[in-house]
Design a protein around this motif. Structure first.
Motif, PDB file in Angstrom:
ATOM      1  N   ALA A 187       0.729  -0.889  -0.272  1.00 52.14           N
ATOM      2  CA  ALA A 187      -0.128  -0.031  -0.454  1.00 52.14           C
ATOM      3  C   ALA A 187       0.998   1.050   0.478  1.00 52.14           C
ATOM      4  O   ALA A 187       0.299   2.337  -0.528  1.00 52.14           O
ATOM      5  N   ALA A 188       1.992   1.410   0.484  1.00 53.16           N
ATOM      6  CA  ALA A 188       2.708   2.328   1.081  1.00 53.16           C
ATOM      7  C   ALA A 188       3.694   2.662  -0.839  1.00 53.16           C
ATOM      8  O   ALA A 188       3.557   3.661  -1.265  1.00 53.16           O
ATOM      9  N   ILE A 189       4.427   1.749  -1.779  1.00 54.16           N
ATOM     10  CA  ILE A 189       3.916   2.302  -3.346  1.00 54.16           C
ATOM     11  C   ILE A 189       3.343   2.350  -3.901  1.00 54.16           C
ATOM     12  O   ILE A 189       3.595   3.440  -4.242  1.00 54.16           O
ATOM     13  N   VAL A 190       2.150   1.435  -3.545  1.00 52.20           N
ATOM     14  CA  VAL A 190       0.901   2.365  -4.103  1.00 52.20           C
ATOM     15  C   VAL A 190       0.699   3.965  -4.347  1.00 52.20           C
ATOM     16  O   VAL A 190       0.529   4.734  -5.042  1.00 52.20           O
ATOM     17  N   ALA A 191       0.824   4.038  -2.793  1.00 46.38           N
ATOM     18  CA  ALA A 191       0.160   5.513  -2.416  1.00 46.38           C
ATOM     19  C   ALA A 191       0.991   6.301  -3.180  1.00 46.38           C
ATOM     20  O   ALA A 191       1.552   7.433  -3.494  1.00 46.38           O
ATOM     21  N   ASN A 192       2.825   5.541  -2.634  1.00 43.09           N
ATOM     22  CA  ASN A 192       3.304   6.766  -3.671  1.00 43.09           C
ATOM     23  C   ASN A 192       4.003   6.696  -5.169  1.00 43.09           C
ATOM     24  O   ASN A 192       4.334   8.481  -5.723  1.00 43.09           O
ATOM     25  N   ILE A 193       3.519   6.219  -5.942  1.00 39.05           N
ATOM     26  CA  ILE A 193       3.147   5.915  -6.946  1.00 39.05           C
ATOM     27  C   ILE A 193       2.067   7.466  -7.123  1.00 39.05           C
ATOM     28  O   ILE A 193       2.160   7.669  -8.225  1.00 39.05           O
ATOM     29  N   ILE A 194       1.392   7.330  -6.647  1.00 33.08           N
ATOM     30  CA  ILE A 194      -0.220   8.342  -6.918  1.00 33.08           C
ATOM     31  C   ILE A 194       0.314  10.174  -6.434  1.00 33.08           C
ATOM     32  O   ILE A 194       0.115  10.479  -6.827  1.00 33.08           O
ATOM     33  N   GLU A 195       0.843   9.253  -5.062  1.00 30.81           N
ATOM     34  CA  GLU A 195       1.291  11.141  -4.537  1.00 30.81           C
ATOM     35  C   GLU A 195       2.472  11.285  -6.542  1.00 30.81           C
ATOM     36  O   GLU A 195       2.133  12.892  -6.467  1.00 30.81           O
ATOM     37  N   ILE A 196       3.284  10.949  -6.566  1.00 34.62           N
ATOM     38  CA  ILE A 196       4.346  11.106  -7.792  1.00 34.62           C
ATOM     39  C   ILE A 196       3.124  12.148  -9.390  1.00 34.62           C
ATOM     40  O   ILE A 196       3.937  12.756  -9.426  1.00 34.62           O
ATOM     41  N   GLN A 197       2.517  10.925  -9.110  1.00 36.38           N
ATOM     42  CA  GLN A 197       1.559  11.090 -10.443  1.00 36.38           C
ATOM     43  C   GLN A 197       0.623  12.100 -10.068  1.00 36.38           C
ATOM     44  O   GLN A 197       0.659  12.919 -10.580  1.00 36.38           O
ATOM     45  N   LEU A 198       0.222  12.747  -9.002  1.00 38.34           N
ATOM     46  CA  LEU A 198      -0.328  13.994  -9.128  1.00 38.34           C
ATOM     47  C   LEU A 198       0.160  15.062  -8.550  1.00 38.34           C
ATOM     48  O   LEU A 198      -0.222  16.330  -8.678  1.00 38.34           O
ATOM     49  N   LEU A 199       1.728  15.132  -8.660  1.00 40.58           N
ATOM     50  CA  LEU A 199       2.312  16.214  -8.245  1.00 40.58           C
ATOM     51  C   LEU A 199       1.524  17.100 -10.077  1.00 40.58           C
ATOM     52  O   LEU A 199       1.562  18.489  -9.325  1.00 40.58           O
ATOM     53  N   GLU A 200       1.459  16.645 -10.986  1.00 37.84           N
ATOM     54  CA  GLU A 200       1.476  17.892 -11.964  1.00 37.84           C
ATOM     55  C   GLU A 200       0.255  18.665 -11.811  1.00 37.84           C
ATOM     56  O   GLU A 200       0.020  19.665 -11.776  1.00 37.84           O
ATOM     57  N   GLN A 201      -0.816  18.205 -10.863  1.00 33.76           N
ATOM     58  CA  GLN A 201      -2.044  18.579 -10.888  1.00 33.76           C
ATOM     59  C   GLN A 201      -2.246  19.803  -9.563  1.00 33.76           C
ATOM     60  O   GLN A 201      -2.456  20.473  -9.225  1.00 33.76           O
TER      61      GLN A 201
END
Length: 252
Positions: free
Chosen positions: A128-142
């Motif tokens: 879950a921590a890694i899945v959250a990390n992926i979303i965090e990185i990809q959301l930065l643009e937003q």
């Protein structure tokens, strides 16, 4: 009108009713007024439990409250609902989505599918921590912050070693480290995952294993970016940080 949705949260309203917040595929995050939801035997009780998901139909208004009339193909993320750690990470992701896109605005592109995939992976007990990390990185643009992770921001060199510079907004190759004495001084494994997470398609994620020390470095790095450049607060993040402290205490 029907839509696919994931229940984010619900709150009591007056004596018998509830306000239910749902991430929808067509309208973004909407708040629904559900009359009689607190009465015993309410027929839609399971449909408004947190982390229920399926097809809903009702009246959806552009602004203000909307209304649910019924559901079909309803399911629940059972593992998330019953596991406090998984619940925290899923809640954090949904909270970030709310901060990034706001309410009553459709999510751009494939973002609903991305979030639904992330929640499903967590429910399947992917890390879950890694899945959250992926979303965090990809959301930065937003959030208006898009780190340049493809190559060196100065010369375009695409082979490392690299470090990350907040000042320059992306990677610096070793030849240009001297330009930023306050770069993050990241190890190359952390850099590798930051680059990977920025482009990975969650639907293609079948397995991933990251060493604990690298996960700690990723957590610190992403926290630095969010604290310094985004500045959003999601309530579930505090609980996740507390869980990390508990883990350290237990290991000792």
């Amino acid at each position: 009108m029907d839509f696919h949705g994931i229940v984010i949260s619900r709150n009591d309203y007056k004596e018998r009713d509830m306000l239910v917040k749902i991430l929808t595929d067509k309208f973004g995050i909407k708040t629904f007024f559900v009359r009689g939801a607190r009465k015993k035997g309410f027929k839609l009780a399971s449909a408004i439990l947190p982390f229920s998901h399926g097809t809903y139909f009702g009246n959806v208004n552009d602004h203000g409250l909307s209304f649910i009339n019924g559901t079909r193909e309803l399911e629940q993320y059972q593992q998330i609902y019953s596991d406090i750690e998984l619940n925290a990470y899923a809640s954090y992701i949904l909270g970030l989505v709310g901060a990034a896109f706001g309410n009553d605005e459709p999510l751009p592109g494939v973002w609903f599918d991305n979030i639904a995939t992330a929640i499903n992976l967590i429910d399947q007990r992917f890390d879950a921590a890694i899945v959250a990390n992926i979303i965090e990185i990809q959301l930065l643009e937003q959030f208006g912050v898009k780190p340049f992770l493809e190559s060196c921001v100065i010369c375009g060199n695409s082979s490392g070693p690299f470090d990350f510079s907040e000042t320059y907004g992306g990677l610096l190759c070793q030849q240009h480290w001297y330009l930023d004495l306050h770069r993050l001084h990241l190890d190359q494994r952390t850099i590798y995952y930051l680059r990977l997470f920025s482009v990975i398609d969650l639907k293609q994620l079948h397995s991933i294993k990251v060493k604990d020390v690298t996960k700690q470095h990723l957590r610190h790095t992403i926290d630095t970016l969010y604290n310094d450049q985004v500045g959003v607060y999601v309530k579930a993040k505090k609980f996740i940080d507390q869980m990390g402290s508990w883990d350290q205490i237990l290991k000792k």
